[in-house]
Design an enzyme around this catalytic site. Structure first.
Site, mmCIF file in Angstrom:
data_model
loop_
_atom_site.group_PDB
_atom_site.id
_atom_site.type_symbol
_atom_site.label_atom_id
_atom_site.label_comp_id
_atom_site.label_asym_id
_atom_site.label_seq_id
_atom_site.Cartn_x
_atom_site.Cartn_y
_atom_site.Cartn_z
ATOM 1 N N LYS A 142 0.836 -1.190 0.000
ATOM 2 C CA LYS A 142 0.000 0.000 0.000
ATOM 3 C C LYS A 142 0.879 1.251 0.000
ATOM 4 C CE LYS A 142 -0.328 2.327 3.546
ATOM 5 N NZ LYS A 142 0.834 2.670 4.356
ATOM 6 N N HIS A 172 -0.662 -4.367 5.840
ATOM 7 C CA HIS A 172 -0.069 -5.225 6.876
ATOM 8 C C HIS A 172 -0.938 -5.299 8.138
ATOM 9 C CE1 HIS A 172 1.618 -1.507 8.628
ATOM 10 N NE2 HIS A 172 1.763 -2.191 9.732
ATOM 11 N N LYS A 176 -2.022 -8.581 11.287
ATOM 12 C CA LYS A 176 -1.896 -8.526 12.753
ATOM 13 C C LYS A 176 -2.906 -9.499 13.364
ATOM 14 C CE LYS A 176 -0.453 -3.659 12.868
ATOM 15 N NZ LYS A 176 0.832 -3.551 13.527
ATOM 16 N N GLU A 210 -0.266 7.243 16.857
ATOM 17 C CA GLU A 210 1.178 6.974 16.858
ATOM 18 C C GLU A 210 1.889 8.097 17.589
ATOM 19 O OE1 GLU A 210 2.685 4.827 13.112
ATOM 20 O OE2 GLU A 210 1.427 6.440 12.373
ATOM 21 N N ASP A 229 -2.067 7.457 3.582
ATOM 22 C CA ASP A 229 -1.121 6.577 4.274
ATOM 23 C C ASP A 229 -1.831 5.653 5.268
ATOM 24 O OD1 ASP A 229 1.598 5.773 4.942
ATOM 25 O OD2 ASP A 229 1.259 6.763 6.867
ATOM 26 N N HIS A 234 -5.367 1.179 6.449
ATOM 27 C CA HIS A 234 -5.484 0.476 7.730
ATOM 28 C C HIS A 234 -6.818 0.740 8.446
ATOM 29 C CE1 HIS A 234 -1.390 -0.187 6.795
ATOM 30 N NE2 HIS A 234 -0.865 0.850 7.406
ATOM 31 N N LYS A 320 -0.052 11.252 13.755
ATOM 32 C CA LYS A 320 1.350 11.048 14.117
ATOM 33 C C LYS A 320 1.691 12.057 15.197
ATOM 34 C CE LYS A 320 3.139 8.776 10.114
ATOM 35 N NZ LYS A 320 3.081 7.390 10.586
HETATM 36 C C1 BG6 Z 1 2.435 2.118 7.612
HETATM 37 C C2 BG6 Z 1 2.404 3.600 7.404
HETATM 38 O O1 BG6 Z 1 1.633 1.471 6.648
HETATM 39 O O2 BG6 Z 1 1.930 1.804 8.905
HETATM 40 C C3 BG6 Z 1 3.195 4.304 8.490
HETATM 41 O O3 BG6 Z 1 2.943 3.908 6.139
HETATM 42 C C4 BG6 Z 1 2.743 3.870 9.853
HETATM 43 O O4 BG6 Z 1 3.101 5.707 8.357
HETATM 44 C C5 BG6 Z 1 2.698 2.364 9.964
HETATM 45 O O5 BG6 Z 1 3.634 4.392 10.829
HETATM 46 C C6 BG6 Z 1 2.072 1.912 11.270
HETATM 47 O O6 BG6 Z 1 2.182 0.519 11.360
HETATM 48 P P1 BG6 Z 1 2.263 -0.205 12.771
HETATM 49 O O7 BG6 Z 1 2.256 -1.659 12.433
HETATM 50 O O8 BG6 Z 1 3.533 0.268 13.418
HETATM 51 O O9 BG6 Z 1 1.061 0.240 13.536
#
Ligand code: BG6
Length: 464
Positions: A142, A172, A176, A210, A229, A234, A320
């Site tokens: 992605k 991804h 999880k 985050e 993003d 997600h 973020k």
């Molecule tokens: C990624 C984004 O797909 O996922 C990032 O591009 C983000 O910006 C990240 O920080 C967060 O993934 P995780 O698994 O750390 O929650």
């Protein structure tokens, strides 16, 4: 597991060293079923690339001697820069398959920046690398496209060379354990499913917070922004799993059909249902335009037009550089219809059970219920019932391990289908033209003030 060649384009990048190699090592260290061919523009031979791979594995706490032994026999490298180099790549693939007696099963993993993806797909196709004697699967990271139109174009291009069943679009979050557990939680526990609707649920909040900023990814992020993003991918995937109907059977087609239906039922998002923000200090990050208007925070209110969810607001928010690292779904159930135990009617209005499904970092759930405090008066207190994933099961596997194993096994359930990715873009594309205000927020805060008004009461700030 079928013996195969795992070709990674973009093999010298961050994703390969931090995620793909460690996952492949964990999955494959005891077998010869997987041989990795890295490809990138850098002028490295097999040995130069192997050295980088060892460093990457050691950085992930693999013992150096073990890493060296595995890498020496399982990892190869080919330089690709221009069009013609893909023909060389195809020759190398065939040579390796002959030399190592591989049956012609191939993974083509695009670990390349988004703007290189279309070029790479075209070149793979033109070089004859889209099919083989065995199976060939294309894996794309992605964001898949930048908006609805570019995603449609990219799907069209992918389908010129690969069948949809062989295209694995990775999000991804779907790898999880706790995200997958949303399906089990909902469809294996009738006690919750019976209440999972507009009659019982008052609101749903999905939060991906985050605490870190953009770090060294400024250049990528500044062109991408939070909606592309995080939200389109997600958060929307989590929303689909929370809101979808039960699939008829647990098959890739049935699960993904239901997810697509939910996405199609979401009402168009109006500008006053969105608050965007940018943390102070973002513009100083390396690679970021000093006058950037790219949002790093988004809060949205969505309405799902179905019999199950009509009238229940779904809030999505992500940022973020906010106060805490946490991904969670909070489902607030309606309070009791009659207020027996609270003195003031206002207390009763706020009373209701809340289910927090915590996806990370403390995986598990808590269900907030009301209990009587031990005293002679009827004082009611809210307390959480906890379940912890790690307490029950120990360590949880990395998302990439799960997803790579599924690619190799040929199970696309946890990957995003072409119609699904397009529906997700259809939702957010109207918000991507830069017409919305982007409010500043302090790094380490809960995001812009304006978002609090949209969210109307903030479960995030109060815990769970
Ligand atoms: C990624 C984004 O797909 O996922 C990032 O591009 C983000 O910006 C990240 O920080 C967060 O993934 P995780 O698994 O750390 O929650």
């Amino acid at each position: 597991m079928d013996r195969h060649l795992f070709v990674v384009l973009g093999a010298t990048g961050d994703l390969t060293s931090r995620k793909l190699l460690p996952a492949l090592y964990d999955l494959m260290r005891d077998t010869d079923d997987c041989v990795v061919l890295g490809a990138a523009t850098a002028d490295l031979g097999d040995e130069g690339f192997r050295k980088q791979c060892v460093e990457a594995l050691v950085a992930e706490a693999v013992a150096a001697a073990e890493a060296e032994e595995w890498v020496a026999t399982h990892i190869f490298y080919e330089r690709v820069e221009r069009d013609g180099d893909y023909r060389e790549l195809a020759r190398r693939v065939e040579d390796l398959e002959r030399l190592l007696h591989l049956p012609g099963n191939r993974v083509m993993y695009l670990a390349v920046p988004p703007d290189v993806v279309p070029v790479a797909i075209r070149r793979l196709g033109d070089a004859g690398l889209a099919s083989s004697l065995g199976w060939t699967r294309l894996v794309v990271e992605k964001p898949f496209g930048r908006d609805l139109e570019s995603a449609q174009t990219l799907n069209h291009l992918a389908h010129l060379h690969f069948g949809e069943q062989d295209v694995y679009r990775i999000d991804h979050y779907l790898g999880k354990e706790t995200v997958q557990n949303l399906l089990v939680f909902r469809f294996a526990n009738p006690i919750f499913e019976a209440s999972w609707n507009r009659d019982r649920v008052e609101r749903v909040e999905i939060t991906v917070a985050e605490s870190i900023g953009v770090g060294s990814r400024g250049r990528y992020y500044d062109e991408t922004g939070v909606l592309r993003d995080m939200v389109q991918s997600h958060l929307t995937q989590i929303l689909a799993l929370v809101a979808m109907e039960s699939p008829t059977r647990f098959t890739p087609q049935d699960v993904r059909d239901e997810k697509v239906k939910v996405l199609r039922s979401i009402q168009p998002i109006r500008p006053d249902d969105v608050v965007l923000g940018q943390y102070q200090g973002y513009r100083e990050a390396p690679g970021v335009d000093p006058a950037s208007g790219t949002p790093t925070y988004a809060a949205l209110r969505l309405s799902i037009d179905t019999w199950r969810w009509q009238g229940v607001p779904f809030f999505l928010r992500t940022g973020k550089a906010v106060r805490r690292h946490e991904t969670a779904v909070a489902v607030t159930f309606r309070g009791p219809p009659v207020c027996l135990f609270h003195g003031k009617p206002d207390d009763c209005m706020s009373a209701g059970n809340v289910l927090y499904l915590k996806l990370q970092p403390e995986e598990g759930f808590s269900l907030v219920i009301e209990v009587k405090e031990p005293a002679d008066m009827f004082t009611v207190r809210r307390i959480p019932l906890h379940f912890s994933y790690t307490e029950a099961f120990g360590e949880i596997p990395e998302a990439y391990e799960t997803l790579l194993a599924d690619v190799i096994e040929g199970d696309p359930t946890l990957f995003v289908r072409s119609d699904e990715v397009e529906e997700a873009w259809r939702l957010y594309s109207p918000l991507l033209d830069g017409g919305l205000a982007v409010h500043a927020y302090e790094a380490g805060s809960w995001g812009p003030e304006e978002a609090m008004a949209l969210l109307g009461g903030d479960l995030w700030a109060t815990g769970g």
